[in-house]
Each structure stands twice: as structure tokens, then as C-alpha cells.
Design an enzyme around this catalytic site. Structure first.
Site: not given
Length: 184
Positions: A74-75
């Protein structure tokens, strides 16, 4: 024998009660809008390059966003790219610095920044012992990622004071802390 067992149970309970009373139970409070940024050292590229976050945000408008971990899906797929994409617009609207913080070592943060070509755009600051993350009380325990990590959030800091704070409701989601939601 029974009296000995009762005595030991009594002694253990008494010691436990005395011990628990002697420990401070003060609860940390999550940073909020209007609070000053704590005076904490973070690291850029190496352990020798300390950056005091309070000094960095003095007399500036800074966007600080935090992620649970460098190179995590996600990052890397969404959060960091959202700030890279909006970097010029955010700086054109008066932002002096954009800072990404993660509970990782400075070498990992440096490599992640190199991988995404953030040099001159976004400062990649490491919080290896979660000192800053604990000081703002935005920790989350993510055992699969090594334990204590940072919740996912963003904030606008003006002259060392938090003006806006966006903490993901579940600590890790990708909604309110993305660059599209920053109000500068």
C-alpha cells in the site's frame, strides 16, 4: 501445606498490588491540531545524518505523512506515489517541504526514496526506534511487519504546529491520508 499455599498466594497478590501502584499509568495522548511537533531526531540516508523534526518544521509549512513500512504494497503502490504525483502542486500552494516518515532504518528509507526518485521532492526520514511515532502517539502493533509501526496518517505543520491531522480510521487504510486529501 494449605496454610503455606495461602501465604504464598497472599504474598504474591500483595507484591503485585504494590508493584502496580508504583508504576506510572500516565497514558500518552495522540497529537492533535494545535499541538507543537515534538523535539525528536529522525534520520535521513544514514545514522549519521540526524534531522530534528521540530527544527525542520520551524518557520515553514511542511506536509508530513507516515506509513507503516517502506516497500510495503500500500505504501509503495499508492501512498508514496500520491505525494510524488502532487508534489509540484503542493509546493506551488506554499508547502516548503514534504516529509515521509516510517519506522524503518535510514538505509531502507534512503533506498526506498532512490527507488521512487524522491530526491529534491520528498524527504524520506527514518524513525528506527519509533521515537517520533511514540511521541505523537500514533503507533500500531503490526506483528507481521516487526511489531510497533506507525499508523498511516498525514499532517500539515505550520511553524512547528500541527494545523491539520488525517489519521486513517483503522490505522493502515488508504483514504484520508493520501495527497488528494491534504488541505494546505
Amino acid at each position: 501445606m494449605n496454610s503455606m499455599l495461602k501465604l504464598n498466594q497472599f504474598s504474591l497478590r500483595t507484591v503485585s498490588q504494590l508493584f502496580s501502584r508504583s508504576i506510572s499509568t500516565s497514558k500518552m495522548v495522540q497529537i492533535k491540531e494545535g499541538d507543537k511537533i515534538p523535539n525528536v531526531e529522525l534520520y535521513e540516508d544514514s545514522p549519521g545524518n540526524k534531522i530534528n523534526i521540530s527544527d525542520l518544521t520551524a518557520n515553514k509549512k511542511v506536509i508530513l505523512f507516515a506509513v507503516p513500512g517502506a516497500f510495503t504494497p500500500g505504501c509503495s503502490k499508492t501512498h508514496l506515489p500520491s505525494y510524488i504525483e502532487k508534489e509540484k502542486d503542493l509546493k506551488a500552494s506554499g508547502v516548503d517541504e514534504i516529509v515521509c516518515v516510517s519506522v524503518n532504518d535510514p538505509f531502507v528509507m534512503g533506498a526506498w526514496g532512490t527507488n521512487f526518485n524522491t530526491k529534491g521532492k520528498i524527504r524520506m526520514l527514518a524513525d528506527p526506534n519509533a521515537t517520533f511515532t511514540k511521541a505523537v502517539d500514533l503507533t500500531i502493533d503490526l506483528a507481521p511487519l516487526g511489531g510497533v509501526r506507525s499508523k498511516r496518517y498525514s499532517m500539515v505543520i505550520e511553524n512547528g504546529v500541527v494545523k491539520t491531522l488525517n489519521v486513517e480510521p483503522d490505522g493502515t487504510g488508504l483514504s484520508c491520508s493520501l495527497a488528494d486529501h491534504i488541505k494546505v
